[in-house]
Scaffold this motif. Sequence first.
Motif, short mmCIF file in Angstrom:
data_model
loop_
_atom_site.label_atom_id
_atom_site.label_comp_id
_atom_site.label_asym_id
_atom_site.label_seq_id
_atom_site.Cartn_x
_atom_site.Cartn_y
_atom_site.Cartn_z
N SER A 114 0.83 -1.20 0.00
CA SER A 114 0.00 0.00 0.00
C SER A 114 0.87 1.26 0.00
O SER A 114 0.58 2.23 -0.71
CB SER A 114 -0.93 -0.01 1.22
OG SER A 114 -1.64 1.20 1.32
N GLN A 115 1.93 1.24 0.77
CA GLN A 115 2.81 2.41 0.86
C GLN A 115 3.61 2.64 -0.41
O GLN A 115 3.88 3.78 -0.78
CB GLN A 115 3.76 2.23 2.06
CG GLN A 115 3.05 2.32 3.40
CD GLN A 115 3.94 1.93 4.57
OE1 GLN A 115 5.11 1.57 4.39
NE2 GLN A 115 3.40 1.99 5.78
N ALA A 139 -2.28 -1.08 -5.08
CA ALA A 139 -1.94 -2.03 -4.02
C ALA A 139 -2.84 -3.25 -4.01
O ALA A 139 -2.39 -4.36 -3.70
CB ALA A 139 -1.99 -1.33 -2.66
N GLN A 140 -4.13 -3.07 -4.34
CA GLN A 140 -5.04 -4.22 -4.31
C GLN A 140 -4.60 -5.31 -5.27
O GLN A 140 -4.56 -6.49 -4.91
CB GLN A 140 -6.47 -3.77 -4.62
CG GLN A 140 -7.12 -2.98 -3.50
CD GLN A 140 -8.59 -2.70 -3.77
OE1 GLN A 140 -9.12 -3.05 -4.82
NE2 GLN A 140 -9.26 -2.08 -2.81
N THR A 167 -7.07 -6.86 0.99
CA THR A 167 -7.69 -5.97 0.03
C THR A 167 -9.00 -5.36 0.51
O THR A 167 -9.32 -4.22 0.18
CB THR A 167 -7.94 -6.70 -1.30
OG1 THR A 167 -8.79 -7.85 -1.06
CG2 THR A 167 -6.63 -7.16 -1.92
N LEU A 176 -8.51 -2.30 2.68
CA LEU A 176 -8.02 -1.22 1.83
C LEU A 176 -9.16 -0.61 1.03
O LEU A 176 -9.25 0.61 0.86
CB LEU A 176 -6.93 -1.76 0.90
CG LEU A 176 -6.02 -0.75 0.20
CD1 LEU A 176 -5.31 0.13 1.22
CD2 LEU A 176 -5.01 -1.49 -0.66
N ALA A 184 -6.14 3.91 2.33
CA ALA A 184 -4.74 3.66 2.67
C ALA A 184 -4.31 4.31 3.99
O ALA A 184 -3.35 3.85 4.61
CB ALA A 184 -3.84 4.16 1.54
N PHE A 210 -3.54 2.20 7.25
CA PHE A 210 -3.72 0.81 6.83
C PHE A 210 -2.89 -0.14 7.68
O PHE A 210 -3.31 -1.25 7.98
CB PHE A 210 -3.36 0.68 5.35
CG PHE A 210 -3.54 -0.70 4.79
CD1 PHE A 210 -4.73 -1.38 4.96
CD2 PHE A 210 -2.53 -1.33 4.08
CE1 PHE A 210 -4.92 -2.66 4.44
CE2 PHE A 210 -2.69 -2.60 3.56
CZ PHE A 210 -3.89 -3.26 3.74
#
Length: 397
Positions: free
Chosen positions: A121-122, A128-129, A325, A328, A333, A336
């Motif tokens: 995510s970062q 990111a998913q 996921t 998120l 985010a 998270f």
Amino acid sequence: MRPRLEITALGVSQIIGYGTLYYSFSLLAPSMAQGFGWPMEWLYAALSLALLSGGLVAPFVGRAIDRYGAARLMAAGSIAAALTLVAGAVAPSGPVFALALIAMEMASTLVQYGAAFPLLSQRHGAGAQRSIVYLTLIAGFASTLFWPLTASLEHALDWRQVYLLFALSHLLIALPIHLWLARPLRRLAGEAGAPAMVVRPSARGRLPEAWRRHGFVLMALAFALQSFVSSAVLVHMVPMLGGLGIGTLAVLAGTLFGPAQVASRLVNMMLGRDLPQFALAMISAGLLPASLLLLVTTAPSFIGAVTFALLFGMGNGLYSIVGGTLPLELFGAAGFGARQGEVTAIRLIVGATAPFAFAVMMEMMGTVFAIVITSLIGSGAVLALFAVGRLTRSRPA
């Protein structure tokens, strides 16, 4: 190309993290118990206590991930994992090994999914998913690789030497990967001029602000119920199938679980690009209790047992994905890491107690009733997720 390389490298470190700190234990446990003069039940009780300890520290790890960055924490986790494996390898007695095992499971929260998902995510922002889906596909081979690898190593070495080799794998392979992933980000993909780790407005999540607390409680409840079903059935799968009269074919049916788990992730990666993660979570939650009911109603059919193993494996494979996921998608985010730490805590704590509870149910009520009750528990996850879905479509007054 760079995101794919990062996912592949992180997948390698996840295989090491899960393979050395989780999957290898069941194969090495008989030698450990013999060496310490402990009954197997004591050793698995120590593992349950270690999993509970990991669950208790996971929320603190999640908040540290948000503050310091996931990759830095994972690099520190690689060193911690190596040190705890060495401590286990040189433990002179069972109680000392139990303490080392508790430290191992605490270290695992720094190097497994609970840290890896926030790292993606970062670094990958809105992508990111999909990155999490690819990562779980790669990491899904941890058991496939480490079960035969651990068995082969144990034939040539004793379990203490195997643990020392595992410690080296964290220092020589996983640590360099995590240090490489800790390098600074210049831009978020697709956003020229954006600072690293900025949270986009579009990534704030589907849940309205007023419903987020209710939504998280319901989502956490769903994950807890799924974790109970998954952990209880996985630990007791072969004796459970045997108790239904399937006999020696129970082992063959049970071996289909792993391939089905990986296959579900592969199908989702290829065909589920446009499928909302909430829908995927509902499918995952529904497959677990449905497969158990199918098993009970068709027993002692071998075909029914095979179908159960395939459906249960698919549901569990998708469950690993939506654990990263869905939070998120629902919450975005921001924060998270802390949320993922809380989700990890729920999974570990419930997962540590579920096998014991299921064993008690089988002993007191019989295999069939234990499976039916577990299926009803799993159905509660579907209802909790349905309630979350209603919150996403409702407007606060």
